[in-house]
Design a protein around this motif. Structure first.
Motif, mmCIF file in Angstrom:
data_model
loop_
_atom_site.group_PDB
_atom_site.id
_atom_site.type_symbol
_atom_site.label_atom_id
_atom_site.label_comp_id
_atom_site.label_asym_id
_atom_site.label_seq_id
_atom_site.Cartn_x
_atom_site.Cartn_y
_atom_site.Cartn_z
ATOM 1 N N ILE A 94 0.862 -1.192 0.000
ATOM 2 C CA ILE A 94 0.000 0.000 0.000
ATOM 3 C C ILE A 94 0.892 1.234 0.000
ATOM 4 N N PRO A 95 0.538 2.228 -0.776
ATOM 5 C CA PRO A 95 1.342 3.462 -0.774
ATOM 6 C C PRO A 95 1.367 4.088 0.620
ATOM 7 N N THR A 96 2.548 4.596 1.021
ATOM 8 C CA THR A 96 2.681 5.234 2.332
ATOM 9 C C THR A 96 2.117 6.649 2.317
ATOM 10 N N SER A 97 2.122 7.287 1.203
ATOM 11 C CA SER A 97 1.513 8.615 1.078
ATOM 12 C C SER A 97 0.903 8.728 -0.305
ATOM 13 N N ALA A 98 -0.304 9.256 -0.325
ATOM 14 C CA ALA A 98 -1.003 9.414 -1.600
ATOM 15 C C ALA A 98 -0.419 10.600 -2.354
ATOM 16 N N PRO A 99 -0.272 10.470 -3.656
ATOM 17 C CA PRO A 99 0.226 11.609 -4.424
ATOM 18 C C PRO A 99 -0.798 12.743 -4.398
ATOM 19 N N VAL A 100 -0.299 13.952 -4.348
ATOM 20 C CA VAL A 100 -1.169 15.128 -4.347
ATOM 21 C C VAL A 100 -1.486 15.470 -5.793
ATOM 22 N N PRO A 101 -2.777 15.476 -6.150
ATOM 23 C CA PRO A 101 -3.118 15.798 -7.539
ATOM 24 C C PRO A 101 -2.839 17.269 -7.839
ATOM 25 N N ALA A 102 -2.385 17.518 -9.032
ATOM 26 C CA ALA A 102 -2.140 18.891 -9.473
ATOM 27 C C ALA A 102 -3.473 19.585 -9.699
ATOM 28 N N ALA A 103 -3.473 20.890 -9.555
ATOM 29 C CA ALA A 103 -4.693 21.659 -9.791
ATOM 30 C C ALA A 103 -5.114 21.498 -11.244
ATOM 31 N N THR A 104 -6.370 21.224 -11.442
ATOM 32 C CA THR A 104 -6.889 21.048 -12.792
ATOM 33 C C THR A 104 -7.065 22.413 -13.437
ATOM 34 N N PRO A 105 -6.437 22.653 -14.574
ATOM 35 C CA PRO A 105 -6.593 23.953 -15.221
ATOM 36 C C PRO A 105 -8.013 24.123 -15.766
ATOM 37 N N VAL A 106 -8.481 25.348 -15.708
ATOM 38 C CA VAL A 106 -9.811 25.658 -16.231
ATOM 39 C C VAL A 106 -9.703 25.727 -17.751
ATOM 40 N N PRO A 107 -10.567 25.011 -18.462
ATOM 41 C CA PRO A 107 -10.513 25.088 -19.928
ATOM 42 C C PRO A 107 -11.179 26.377 -20.423
ATOM 43 N N TYR A 108 -10.372 27.309 -20.900
ATOM 44 C CA TYR A 108 -10.904 28.554 -21.461
ATOM 45 C C TYR A 108 -11.189 28.341 -22.935
ATOM 46 N N ARG A 109 -12.297 28.913 -23.396
ATOM 47 C CA ARG A 109 -12.662 28.833 -24.810
ATOM 48 C C ARG A 109 -13.191 30.182 -25.267
ATOM 49 N N ALA A 110 -12.882 30.537 -26.496
ATOM 50 C CA ALA A 110 -13.405 31.752 -27.107
ATOM 51 C C ALA A 110 -14.402 31.328 -28.177
ATOM 52 N N PHE A 111 -15.639 31.821 -28.046
ATOM 53 C CA PHE A 111 -16.681 31.512 -29.024
ATOM 54 C C PHE A 111 -16.925 32.727 -29.903
ATOM 55 N N PHE A 112 -16.960 32.505 -31.214
ATOM 56 C CA PHE A 112 -17.317 33.549 -32.167
ATOM 57 C C PHE A 112 -18.833 33.502 -32.317
ATOM 58 N N VAL A 113 -19.497 34.630 -32.051
ATOM 59 C CA VAL A 113 -20.952 34.669 -31.988
ATOM 60 C C VAL A 113 -21.490 35.686 -32.995
ATOM 61 N N ALA A 114 -22.528 35.303 -33.726
ATOM 62 C CA ALA A 114 -23.204 36.212 -34.659
ATOM 63 C C ALA A 114 -24.089 37.173 -33.858
ATOM 64 N N PRO A 115 -24.448 38.320 -34.424
ATOM 65 C CA PRO A 115 -25.326 39.263 -33.724
ATOM 66 C C PRO A 115 -26.654 38.647 -33.286
ATOM 67 N N ASN A 116 -27.123 37.620 -33.986
ATOM 68 C CA ASN A 116 -28.383 36.978 -33.603
ATOM 69 C C ASN A 116 -28.198 35.927 -32.510
ATOM 70 N N GLY A 117 -26.944 35.735 -32.018
ATOM 71 C CA GLY A 117 -26.672 34.799 -30.939
ATOM 72 C C GLY A 117 -26.177 33.432 -31.386
ATOM 73 N N ARG A 118 -26.174 33.199 -32.669
ATOM 74 C CA ARG A 118 -25.723 31.903 -33.189
ATOM 75 C C ARG A 118 -24.210 31.769 -33.055
ATOM 76 N N VAL A 119 -23.756 30.617 -32.582
ATOM 77 C CA VAL A 119 -22.321 30.366 -32.445
ATOM 78 C C VAL A 119 -21.754 30.008 -33.815
ATOM 79 N N LEU A 120 -20.716 30.736 -34.214
ATOM 80 C CA LEU A 120 -20.098 30.525 -35.520
ATOM 81 C C LEU A 120 -18.854 29.647 -35.452
#
Length: 92
Positions: A8-34
């Motif tokens: 059995i592991p003597t110490s559990a590995p510390v998980p790294a912080a999960t990065p937030v997935p950033y996304r840029a959406f191109f949007v039409a004036p009517n709200g439609r995602v392009l």
């Protein structure tokens, strides 16, 4: 490291912080995602700069995971777009 007797592991590995997935959406004036571009940013401020640089004459929305962070509107985005790269902030 493992305990010799149990395996059995003597110490559990510390998980790294999960990065937030950033996304840029191109949007039409009517709200439609392009379209969408994933952004590799280390923080929200960096993601905002990257998203604002994608604005030409349209609308770009910056998302962090499932939450919209900001909306950037270019000159020809529609009525009310006063200046290029005007951010409409959804959260601070």
């Amino acid at each position: 490291m493992y305990q010799a007797s149990t395996g059995i592991p003597t110490s559990a590995p510390v998980p790294a912080a999960t990065p937030v997935p950033y996304r840029a959406f191109f949007v039409a004036p009517n709200g439609r995602v392009l379209g969408m571009v994933p952004l590799e940013a280390s923080c929200e401020a960096e993601a905002r700069v990257m998203a604002s640089e994608l604005v030409a004459d349209g609308i770009v929305e910056l998302w962090a995971g499932l939450q919209v962070v900001a909306r950037f509107e270019g000159m020809a985005a529609g009525v009310g777009a006063e200046t290029s790269k005007t951010p409409v902030v959804y959260r601070s």
